[in-house]
Every structure is written in structure tokens, then in C-alpha cells.
Design an enzyme around this catalytic site. Structure first.
Site, short mmCIF file in Angstrom:
data_model
loop_
_atom_site.label_atom_id
_atom_site.label_comp_id
_atom_site.label_asym_id
_atom_site.label_seq_id
_atom_site.Cartn_x
_atom_site.Cartn_y
_atom_site.Cartn_z
N ASP A 554 3.22 10.24 1.14
CA ASP A 554 2.17 10.12 0.13
C ASP A 554 0.82 10.12 0.85
O ASP A 554 0.77 10.05 2.10
CB ASP A 554 2.44 8.80 -0.62
CG ASP A 554 1.54 8.58 -1.80
OD1 ASP A 554 0.94 9.54 -2.30
OD2 ASP A 554 1.45 7.41 -2.25
N GLU A 557 -3.50 13.78 1.88
CA GLU A 557 -4.59 14.78 1.69
C GLU A 557 -5.50 14.88 2.89
O GLU A 557 -5.98 15.99 3.15
CB GLU A 557 -5.39 14.42 0.43
CG GLU A 557 -4.61 14.49 -0.86
CD GLU A 557 -3.61 13.36 -1.05
OE1 GLU A 557 -3.81 12.30 -0.43
OE2 GLU A 557 -2.62 13.56 -1.76
N ASP A 631 -0.67 11.02 -9.65
CA ASP A 631 -0.80 9.86 -10.54
C ASP A 631 -1.19 10.24 -11.96
O ASP A 631 -2.35 10.15 -12.35
CB ASP A 631 -1.83 8.89 -9.95
CG ASP A 631 -1.39 8.38 -8.58
OD1 ASP A 631 -0.22 8.59 -8.23
OD2 ASP A 631 -2.22 7.78 -7.88
C1 NOJ Z 1 -0.20 6.85 -4.70
C2 NOJ Z 1 0.94 7.64 -5.23
O1 NOJ Z 1 0.45 8.74 -5.95
C3 NOJ Z 1 1.82 6.76 -6.08
O2 NOJ Z 1 2.90 7.51 -6.56
C4 NOJ Z 1 2.30 5.58 -5.26
O3 NOJ Z 1 3.06 4.75 -6.06
C5 NOJ Z 1 1.11 4.82 -4.71
N1 NOJ Z 1 0.30 5.71 -3.94
C6 NOJ Z 1 1.52 3.64 -3.84
O4 NOJ Z 1 2.18 4.09 -2.72
#
Ligand code: NOJ
Length: 965
Positions: A554, A557, A631
Site C-alpha cells: 500500500d 505512490e 479508498d
Molecule cells: C490506505 C489504504 O488505501 C487502505 O486500504 C488501508 O486500509 C490503509 N491505508 C491503512 O493501511
């Protein structure tokens, strides 16, 4: 709130309290626009748009770029030479080497560089030690093949133009005009793609900064106005640029590249993910329903993103397809820097030259990137399938995943302990809800230190993994690229000691903020960093990990909470002396790649297909795993947005895609959650996920009827896994998307070109339109042809091109079967896909108007790479003239025989014939070789088609056989 976990400054805390209070009054959440640049706030975007406006507003605009004909040379399918850019009124020029390559695959590639920079004859400001060349290594990350030069291309050079014939049967032609420089790419004599049609080619050449002395002012006098900047040149963002309190030092000054690419006769353009919007890209220069800003590609952690927007998101694939009736063409802009793409759609009538091509429209695009080369591939189709195939030859095809990875994943931020995980696992089993993978988000770690476990809550990771393994289930744990900057943390200590992190502009180790607080970022552009990273995943290093643990990458970017636009400063420095500016959009892929490499072989001799989910991506990421759309929110709007995004990713070569089922932020109402599972059952990557502040929502908590309906949706996915896996296989060999939009399947059917809320699943003829609107009790589904369609569940019949209403109360997924296909399934309900491995198959024969049907099935061991040596079954089933034939369409390899022996006992347990002919009435058996099996016939009932079933035909799925009806 998410950020509050990581930031500690007093101001931030105050802001968090204020925003939390705001949330109490306004539940709607939306992106923080002010955190991200609009085109106007991005120096080079504004400059390139202004350049386009100047060109459009100038009578007889002549682009200042021309090929020096004497510089041209042709060798082995490649034309090389120089473009001269006139840089001032005195006619001074700079030299831009150009290489046009015609490739064996039928695509063409145009690369334009800058001679002075190639030779290193420039000066860097601020004593910078970065590279002087334009970034020329995007290729080494994105491209894996397909670069062989054409052996048959021929050049015919004239005094004003050069003509190159190339492509299959020499049907393609590139006409290169010298002055002003431009290229027309033709197929069958008609221009399909045009470079520099509008004269917007722009390569900001290197120039010395001339510091103007500050005008002298005497005390008491007004300062005299600063000297005027030359017309059309806005210097204000050349030498530095400040946004959100961060100043970018730009040691090389302005260096953007831009080019206009026109698709004459084409009204539709698709691709260039990732954006939250329709599959068919909109015009971006304002006007009714259009965007005001170009589509932006600058991988970023866009918190609470909004719908129908050209704003950037987490990943970038600068690959676009243009489509009109019976023709698709494409371009791939290979540049890793921040990029924007303007789209203009115009009626073509004013252009007499292109009349008669077949459409009244043309689409004009304008691409510009902050730095790097102009490096563009052109694909002339003529079908979308041809294009995704050739694009995949270049950037690689989807890695064939382990089978568990295409089943259902149960995630949330966070499962709180190993006991919690085991409890969810038990409850899923108890409620007969199938799932394959449970996920751990960042809280499993000891203080956000990856490769460790929280000592209080995850005391026995091995026990947890063992319990999961008993049902062939897996665990995915998150590992992000930020490494906590804490004394005594072995990972950061090694990172620093070995000097494997990204550096800041001064050459020191870059420090920023993310979940762990102060962090450093591993620089996966560095081969030594990759090697080190691989070592961290060995079972004896990552204690508590096991073969059934896989990884989630995650925040790659990269997300940096205190960085400009929530990412790294552009003047940071990576391995090889490249600025972050040059490589930003590839950064996420390099991290994903390192993790992929690490999972290949965690113990010597134990080679397995890795599974790594990534949030950030670029062209080529499809070789490494899956992506998800980040998200999203628990809203109907976000549910609806998922399919256009996933379809777009699919046609852009990265089909292993999904959205968080249920919505990441917020608490979905039960009907929304239920509909989302029904939709998710059609995402190539199918995972439920939720934010840490949301209520628990494992499917068994929903209560009836919701839990039952969700379980049905999950079972549908599990029973169709053989069809999904076959579609993944196809994507892995030729890039055909897993879920396919209408224009892709029906390139002649204009009414379907913009459809992005229904789609076909692989080559199965399954046409799905999951409900994505609140309280909907029915949907209108569009049929692109006159074939017979049947409701998947009831066998109700639909036919006739156009829209048909399907009643769809909450328990129903609108899903049709198109006549003419054979769909493989496995119908025995089990806890996980692993437990279904040797289950017998069901074949569903969906008879078309002609009474015939055809389909495919591919399977292998679902976990190793043995399939590369022939250890797989690939069958074609064909039903015609009352005979069903199973034949082998695989290629034999070293391990074929062994695998076939191993699956000898895997049979077909049922053959279902939908749309069975009336003449079968009274028939009670079918012939199989010397024997027979019983046939049960059910006549037509109202609008429900007749169907028949053959039970236990006693044939093996991996063998040749024939059944006579
Ligand atoms: C951002 C991610 O997009 C999300 O899916 C994740 O739960 C959180 N970071 C925490 O790691």
C-alpha cells in the site's frame, strides 16, 4: 480520521479536532482539493495549455520544429535523424535526435531526445549532482519484449516527406513530414493517428538561468516595473515552484515535453487510468458535462476521492485507445513523470480531408509530461483485441495468479489479534460462507515496524496460519515502503547502513512522515535494494511468516503525509542520480516488483506464484499482481463507479482489478452491502475491506436475509471459478481483458460504445449488469445482437437487439447467458477454492439460435509455475448437430503427461443444456462411447426456456470424449 494516526504536530492535532467537529455536522466526505494541483497550479501544465491556446489563436501557426532531411538515415526498420527546434527570432536552433522504429509486432515507436542533454553539455543549478540526461530508463521498467525491429518495413524518402510501409502485409504506413515536423499513421490508406497536427509539439530545451538584476530603486521611489517576459513564455515556474508550502528547486529548469495526437474520425477514447469517471473519456476543455482540467497522471494518495473527475488517483497507465465503428487504434506515452492529457472532441465537418472516413467526429488529444523523453508507441489495430495484444507484448501480460487469489478475500483495517482472525475464520466456516484469504492491515505490526508482529495481540502468528491452512486458506499481510525511523529497528538500521533509501536533494537520506511517524523510503530503483528486500521475506528473517502468507503493498505512490501533494518532493534523488520528478509514476511499480521478486522463492526450491496487491501502478504492473481502486466510500455512487474504473484498467492491460467491497469509508446500509457483494462477485479482484473507524461487517454479521443473499453471491463466484480462471489464463497469454466492455466485444455496434455499467465475463458469454443504484428493483440491460439470451438463474428468455428490462429484487443479480457458449463450473459448495481443487465440473451448454455452443476450460495446479512446462488442461467443448465433443487445445510440454495422470479422476458430474430442443422431449438417455447416461428433459414453461440435464456422464474433464444426444 486516517491521517491523525500518523501526524503529531500540534497544528495537525488542532486541524484534526476541527475537521472531526465539522464531520459531526456534515457527514459527506470529499477530497481535499487544495492538497492537489489543478492544471493552473502546475507550471508545465499551464505552460503547455497556454502554448496550445497560442497555437489555436494564431493564424497559420507554424510549429517551430522541422526535421533536418540531411540528418535522416534508415537501417533495419528504423529511421534516425534530428529535429531542429527554432528557439528565437534569429533562427537559432537546438538539435533533438529522433528515432522512429517500426516493430515486428506492427506498432511504431517515436522517440525524441535533446542532444545537449544526451551529451551532458548543460549546467545544473544549486550544485546539484543529478543526471543531466533526460530520463531514459522508463523502458527498462515498463517494457519486457516486442521491440524487435520489422524486417519488412521499407522507406521511401522524398524531399519533403518520407513514407514508410510497415505492419502486417505492409498495410500500415507512416508519412513523416519534415517541416513542420508531423507524422500521419495510416491503415489501408486512411489516416488513423496524426502527430503534431495542431503544432503543439513542445520540448522545453535546456537553457541557462539568467538572473536579472533587481531594478534599482531609490528611497521613497516606486520600484520600476520588471522587464516584460517574451510573449507566450511564462517564466514564473521555470526555476522553482511552490505549492502547499513546499518549494521544488528544479535544478534543470523547465524541461517539459508535449505533443498533440489526433484521431481523425474517432469519437470515443478510452484508457489512461486511473480516474474516477466513465469508461468513455470526456472532453477536458470545459463546456457542458465536460471536465475543465486535463486528465492527470501523477500517482497520489487522493484521500476521499470524488466521482466523475479528471483528477489523478493512485496509479497511471498512459495508454489510450480510440474507437469508431469497426476500428480501434491506440497510443502509449512512455513517460514516468507527471503527465496531463487534454481531450477535445470535435465535429469533423470543417476538415474536408478527413470526410468520408466514416464518422463525423474526431478526437484531438494533447499529452504533456514534466520531464523525460517524448517516447510514443502507435498501434493501428484494427481491433481492440489486436491492440491489447501488442501492448501486452511490450509491457507484459497479466501474471497468471494462484487460484486462491481470484476467490474471495476478507479484509478490514484491522483484525485485532491472531485470536480475532481465527474467530472470523471459524465463523465464516460455521455460516458456510466461502472465503480464501483473510487480511491484516498495518496494526498487526509492532509499532508500524514491518516484518514484526505486535507482541501483545499477535502472539502466535504461526498458530493462526496453521489454522487457516487447515481449510486451505491464506493470510495477506500489509508491508508498505516507508520504514520507521527508530533506533533499534533492525530493518531501518540495515537500510541506513547499506544506503538503500531514497535521498533528498542535498544527498542525505530522505525523511518524511507516514503511518509510523518519521520514516525513510526504500529505493527499489536500486538493484541492491531489491536484493536486500528479497532477503527480508525469507521465512527465517520474517519470523512467523509461512508459505500461506502473501503480501499487500500500500502507500507506494509513495504516500508521504507531509510531502507536496502527499507524496515525495520532486527534487528527491533515486538510484542512478535520477530525480524523483523523472520516475514518480514508476515508483510504485518498482516497490511492487521488489515484493514480487521476494515472494517468488522464500525458501530454496519452494517456487510459487507470488500474490502481491498494489495500490500504485504503471504500465507493466500487471506482470506483478493485482490492484484495487483505493479508498472509496460506502455510497451507491462509489459502488457504481467501480465498474467503469475496472473496465478501463482492463482495456489498459491491467485487468486484475477490484474495488473495496462495501466501501472503505463509512458504514454501508445492509442493502448497499448486499448489492456490493453481488457486484464484487464480478470484480476480477474480489475483496471486502473497511476503514478502522467503521463497524464490523463480516458477511455473517449482516443477518437474514442479507447474509443468505451475500452467501449466494459468494457461491456464484466460487462455482464460476473455472470460468474466471480460464479468463485469467486468456489475459495472461494475449492481454484480453477479464471483464470486457461492449465496444471491445462488439466493435460495430455504435449504441454500445459508451456502455460501462454492464460487461461480458471472459469469453463465457455471461453478460452481467449488477445493480448499483439504491432501491432499484429492475435494470435495463442492453443486448448487442439478435442472439438468444437466457437468465442465468431462471432460464427466462431475452432476445432482440436493444434494451430489456430485468426484474431484480435484492436477492437477484441481473446476469444473462448469451446463446452459443459453454460455461464451465464447479457446483459443490465448499469453504475455500483450495478444497474444490479436485471437484468434478459442471458444463452449462447455452444453445444459441443455431442450436450450437462452444466454450473453453483452462486449469492447472493453481499455484506453481509447472504450467509453463505443460502441466495444465486446456479443452475446447463444442456442441453441434446433437454431439458434444471435448478436445485438447493445449500444447504438450515436459510435464503434460504427469499432470494429466494426476487429474485423471477429475470428472464431469453434470451437463446442463439451456435452450434444449423440443425434439428431446421423451428422450431419456445420451450415448457416450459404448455406454450411455440418463437425460432429464424439462419443457419450456411460459417464457422460460426448455432445459435438460445429463447427470454423471462418467467422462474425465481432461480427456477427449464425445456425447451424442
Ligand atoms: C490506505 C489504504 O488505501 C487502505 O486500504 C488501508 O486500509 C490503509 N491505508 C491503512 O493501511
Amino acid at each position: 480520521m486516517r491521517r491523525s494516526l500518523a501526524l503529531s504536530s500540534r497544528w495537525t492535532a488542532i486541524l484534526v479536532v476541527i475537521s472531526a467537529l465539522c464531520c459531526l455536522f456534515s457527514p459527506a466526505i470529499s477530497v481535499k482539493h487544495e492538497n492537489f494541483k489543478t492544471c493552473d497550479q502546475s507550471g508545465f501544465c499551464k505552460r503547455n495549455r497556454a502554448y496550445a491556446d497560442t497555437a489555436a489563436g494564431t493564424n497559420n501557426w507554424e510549429a517551430p520544429y522541422r526535421i533536418a532531411p540531411e540528418s535522416l538515415s534508415w537501417k533495419n526498420g528504423q529511421l534516425q535523424g534530428s529535429i531542429l527546434k527554432t528557439v528565437n527570432a534569429n533562427g537559432e536552433t537546438v538539435r533533438l535526435p529522433i528515432t522512429i522504429s517500426f516493430l515486428e509486432s506492427g506498432s511504431a515507436r517515436v522517440v525524441i531526445d535533446e542532444e545537449k542533454r544526451q551529451k551532458g553539455e548543460i549546467e545544473l543549478r544549486h550544485d546539484s549532482k543529478i543526471r543531466k540526461e533526460r530520463y531514459n530508463e522508463a523502458e527498462s521498467w515498463a517494457i519486457v519484449g516486442g521491440l524487435d525491429l520489422s524486417k519488412t518495413a521499407t522507406e521511401d524518402r522524398g524531399s519533403a516527406k518520407s513514407h514508410v510501409k510497415y505492419g502486417p502485409d505492409g498495410k500500415f504506413e507512416a508519412v513523416i513530414t519534415y517541416a513542420p515536423f508531423g507524422i500521419d499513421f495510416k491503415r489501408d490508406d486512411a489516416t488513423q493517428v496524426r502527430f503534431n497536427d495542431r503544432g503543439l509539439l513542445n520540448l522545453e530545451h535546456w537553457r541557462q538561468k539568467i538572473d536579472k538584476p533587481a531594478p534599482e530603486t531609490k528611497e521613497g521611489e516606486e520600484p520600476s516595473p520588471t522587464p516584460e517576459v517574451p510573449a507566450g513564455e511564462d517564466e514564473s515556474t521555470w526555476w522553482d515552484e511552490t505549492f502547499g508550502g513546499n518549494t521544488d528547486s528544479k535544478p534543470r529548469g523547465p524541461e517539459s515535453v508535449g505533443l498533440d495526437i489526433t484521431f481523425p474520425g474517432y469519437e470515443y477514447v478510452f484508457g489512461i487510468p486511473e480516474h474516477a469517471g466513465s469508461l468513455s473519456l470526456k472532453a477536458t476543455r470545459g463546456g457542458d458535462g465536460n471536465h475543465n482540467d486535463p486528465y492527470r497522471l501523477y500517482n497520489a494518495d487522493v484521500f476521499e476521492y470524488i466521482m466523475d473527475s479528471s483528477m489523478t488517483l493512485y496509479g497511471s497507465i498512459p495508454f489510450m485507445q480510440a474507437h469508431k465503428k469497426d476500428s480501434t487504434v491506440g497510443v502509449f506515452w512512455l513517460n514516468a513523470a507527471e503527465t496531463w492529457i487534454d481531450v477535445i472532441k470535435e465535429k469533423e465537418a470543417h476538415n474536408p480531408l478527413s470526410l468520408g472516413i466514416g464518422s463525423k467526429f474526431e478526437t484531438k488529444t494533447h499529452w504533456f509530461s514534466e520531464s523525460g523523453l517524448i517516447d510514443v508507441f502507435v498501434f493501428l489495430g484494427p481491433t481492440a483485441k489486436d491492440i491489447t495484444k501488442v501492448y501486452g507484448e511490450l509491457t507484459g501480460y497479466t501474471a497468471l495468479p494462484q487460484e486462491f487469489a481470484i476467490a474471495y478475500h476478507q479484509c478490514r483495517w484491522n483484525y485485532n489479534s491472531d485470536e480475532d482472525v481465527k474467530d472470523v475464520d471459524r465463523k465464516m466456516s460455521k455460516h458456510n460462507i466461502p472465503y480464501d484469504v483473510i487480511w491484516l492491515d498495518i496494526e498487526y505490526t509492532d509499532d508500524k515496524q514491518y516484518f514484526t508482529w505486535d507482541p501483545l495481540s499477535f502472539t502466535n502468528p504461526t498458530g493462526m496460519l496453521e489454522q487457516l491452512d487447515q481449510s486451505e486458506r491464506k493470510l495477506v499481510a500489509i508491508i508498505d515502503p516507508h520504514i520507521k525511523n527508530k533506533d533499534g529497528y533492525h530493518v531501518v538500521e540495515e537500510l541506513k547502513k547499506k544506503d538503500l533509501a531514497v535521498h533528498d536533494k542535498g544527498g542525505g537520506i530522505y525523511e518524511g512522515w507516514c503511518w509510523p511517524g518519521s520514516s525513510h523510503w526504500v529505493d527499489c530503483f536500486n538493484p541492491a535494494a531489491i536484493k536486500w528486500w528479497i532477503g527480508l521475506f525469507k521465512y527465517d528473517y520474517f519470523k512467523g511468516s509461512a508459505p500461506n502468507l502473501f503480501i499487500w503493498n500500500d502507500m507506494n505512490e509513495p504516500s508521504v503525509f507531509n510531502g507536496p501533494e502527499t507524496t515525495m518532493p520532486k527534487d528527491n534523488i533515486h538510484h542512478g542520480g535520477w530525480e524523483h520528478r523523472d520516475v514518480h509514476n514508476i515508483n510504485g511499480m518498482t516497490f511492487h516488483n521488489a515484493t514480487y521478486q521476494a515472494l517468488l522463492e522464500r525458501r530454496k526450491g519452494e517456487i510459487r506464484r507470488p500474490f502481491v496487491l498494489t495500490r500504485s501502478f504503471y504500465s507493466g504492473s500487471q506482470r506483478l499482481g493485482a490492484m484495487w481502486t483505493g479508498d472509496n466510500q460506502a455510497s451507491w455512487e462509489h459502488l457504481a463507479a467501480g465498474f467503469p474504473m475496472i473496465l478501463n484498467n482492463g482495456i489498459a492491460g491491467f485487468p486484475f482489478a477490484g474495488a473495496d467491497v462495501g466501501g472503505f469509508f463509512g458504514n454501508p446500509e445492509k442493502d448497499l452491502l448486499t448489492r456490493w457483494y453481488q457486484a464484487g462477485a464480478f470484480y476480477p479482484f474480489f475483496r471486502g475491506h473497511a476503514h478502522i473507524d467503521t463497524r464490523r461487517r463480516e458477511p455473517y454479521l449482516a443477518g437474514e436475509p442479507y447474509t443468505g443473499i451475500i452467501t449466494q453471491a459468494l457461491r456464484l463466484r466460487y462455482s464460476l471459478l473455472p470460468a474466471w480462471y480460464t479468463a485469467f489464463h486468456e489475459a495472461s497469454v494475449d492481454g484480453t481483458p477479464i471483464i470486457r466492455p461492449h465496444y471491445f466485444q462488439y466493435p460495430s455496434d455504435e449504441a454500445g460504445f459508451a456502455i460501462d455499467d454492464q460487461f461480458f465475463v471472459g469469453g463465457t458469454g455471461l453478460l452481467a449488469k449488477p445493480v448499483v443504484t439504491e432501491k432499484a428493483e429492475s435494470v435495463d440491460i442492453y443486448l448487442p445482437d439478435d442472439e438468444q439470451y437466457y437468465d442465468y438463474f431462471t432460464f427466462e428468455k431475452y432476445s432482440g437487439r436493444g434494451k430489456h428490462n430485468i426484474v431484480a429484487p435484492l436477492e437477484k443479480i441481473p446476469l444473462l447467458m448469451q446463446g452459443g457458449h459453454i460455461i464451465p463450473r464447479k457446483d459443490r459448495p465448499r469453504r475455500s477454492s483450495g478444497l474444490m481443487k479436485w471437484d468434478p465440473h459442471t458444463l452449462v451448454l447455452v444453445l444459441g439460435k443455431s442450436g450450437q455452443a462452444k466454450g473453453e476450460l483452462y486449469f492447472d495446479d493453481g499455484e506453481t509455475f509447472d504450467y509453463q512446462q505443460g502441466a495444465y488442461v486446456h479443452r475446447e467443448f463444442e456442441f453441434r448437430d446433437g454431439v458434444l465433443v471435448s478436445s485438447d487445445i493445449g500444447v504438450n510440454g515436459k510435464l503434460t503427461e504427469k499432470f494429466l495422470r494426476c487429474v485423471k479422476s477429475v470428472g464431469v458430474e453434470k451437463i446442463l443444456i439451456v435452450g434444449a430442443p423440443k425434439s428431446w422431449e421423451g428422450k431419456s438417455s445420451v450415448k457416450i462411447g459404448g455406454g450411455e447416461a440418463g437425460l432429464e428433459f424439462h419443457p419450456e414453461e411460459g417464457n422460460k426456456a426448455a432445459w435438460a440435464v445429463v447427470r454423471a456422464p462418467k467422462v474425465a474433464i481432461g480427456e477427449d470424449w464425445k456425447i451424442e444426444f
